[in-house]
Design a protein around this motif. Structure first.
Motif, PDB file in Angstrom:
ATOM      1  N   TYR A 128      30.972  41.927  43.082  1.00  0.00           N
ATOM      2  CA  TYR A 128      31.942  42.957  42.710  1.00  0.00           C
ATOM      3  C   TYR A 128      33.369  42.417  42.815  1.00  0.00           C
ATOM      4  O   TYR A 128      34.188  42.600  41.904  1.00  0.00           O
ATOM      5  N   GLU A 131      34.134  39.970  39.977  1.00  0.00           N
ATOM      6  CA  GLU A 131      34.392  40.632  38.699  1.00  0.00           C
ATOM      7  C   GLU A 131      35.783  41.261  38.680  1.00  0.00           C
ATOM      8  O   GLU A 131      36.471  41.239  37.651  1.00  0.00           O
ATOM      9  N   GLU A 132      36.194  41.818  39.803  1.00  0.00           N
ATOM     10  CA  GLU A 132      37.555  42.346  39.897  1.00  0.00           C
ATOM     11  C   GLU A 132      38.579  41.230  39.687  1.00  0.00           C
ATOM     12  O   GLU A 132      39.576  41.412  38.975  1.00  0.00           O
ATOM     13  N   LYS A 134      38.165  38.365  38.115  1.00  0.00           N
ATOM     14  CA  LYS A 134      38.132  37.906  36.720  1.00  0.00           C
ATOM     15  C   LYS A 134      38.891  38.862  35.807  1.00  0.00           C
ATOM     16  O   LYS A 134      39.598  38.433  34.887  1.00  0.00           O
TER      17      LYS A 134
END
Length: 216
Positions: A128, A131-132, A134
């Motif tokens: 998680y 992804e934040e 990125k």
């Protein structure tokens, strides 16, 4: 030679300081630090208890200067050269510092989150958070693309502190989160920075260690 830089040739924040030193051919002694070596780590902790590099030691002035941005400003003040990293105009200097912070906080640190997660054991990874990170990097690429579309360097036509920050952030950032087709101006800017002799030298010296960079 009064200046010693404690660094590692793969460290992105060390690159930032090295670019500034090489820009003006500032004489210094490079002191490579292997943090996995207890003796070398202890030596770094002795001069900077936080234990992070880069750290600049100025024996002539009996000063220890940590943090890449502070090192560059220190060099600009006490060891100036042809390239001045901050403009004399106060408003322009503030904007340059803002861009330095932008690259460090919103591209550089998220990039380290992505790359650092690859070094963790599988059970300890943070999908998680990655992804934040990125998403933040991709959002920043869009902002940067619009800015550099009509500029040679990060702040215009003059190489500055902002470019010292941008070069490592975007180089490693592109490895962690590759530029998209919509980021052609960012890609072109990075190529210009890579061709700059100061950064080209940094990359050449780091090349033997690139095999240590974790892949996706």
């Amino acid at each position: 030679m009064s200046l010693t830089l404690y660094y590692h040739p793969l460290s992105s924040f060390c690159w930032k300081a090295l670019i500034a030193l090489y820009e003006n051919d500032t004489p210094f002694t490079p002191q490579m630090v292997d943090l996995s070596n207890p003796d070398e780590r202890a030596a770094l902790l002795k001069i900077w208890p936080i234990g992070k590099f880069p750290v600049l030691r100025d024996s002539a002035k009996d000063r220890i200067v940590p943090e890449s941005t502070v090192i560059i400003e220190y060099l600009d003040t006490h060891y100036p050269g042809a390239t001045r990293f901050l403009p004399e105009d106060a408003d322009a200097a503030r904007q340059t510092r803002l861009r330095d912070r932008f690259y460090d906080l919103y591209v550089h640190l998220p990039m380290q989150k992505v790359v650092g997660d690859r070094l963790r054991p599988a059970a300890s990874r943070d999908p998680y958070g990655v992804e934040e990170a990125k998403a933040r990097i991709t959002s920043c690429y869009g902002m940067i693309d619009r800015e550099v579309a009509s500029r040679t360097w990060a702040m215009g036509e003059t190489f500055s502190l902002a470019d010292c920050a941008a070069a490592p952030a975007l180089f490693y950032g592109n490895m962690a989160v590759p530029f998209g087709a919509e980021h052609r101006h960012v890609a072109a800017y990075l190529e210009r920075v890579k061709a700059r002799p100061s950064f080209a030298r940094v990359l050449k010296e780091a090349a033997p260690y690139f095999g240590m960079v974790p892949k996706a």
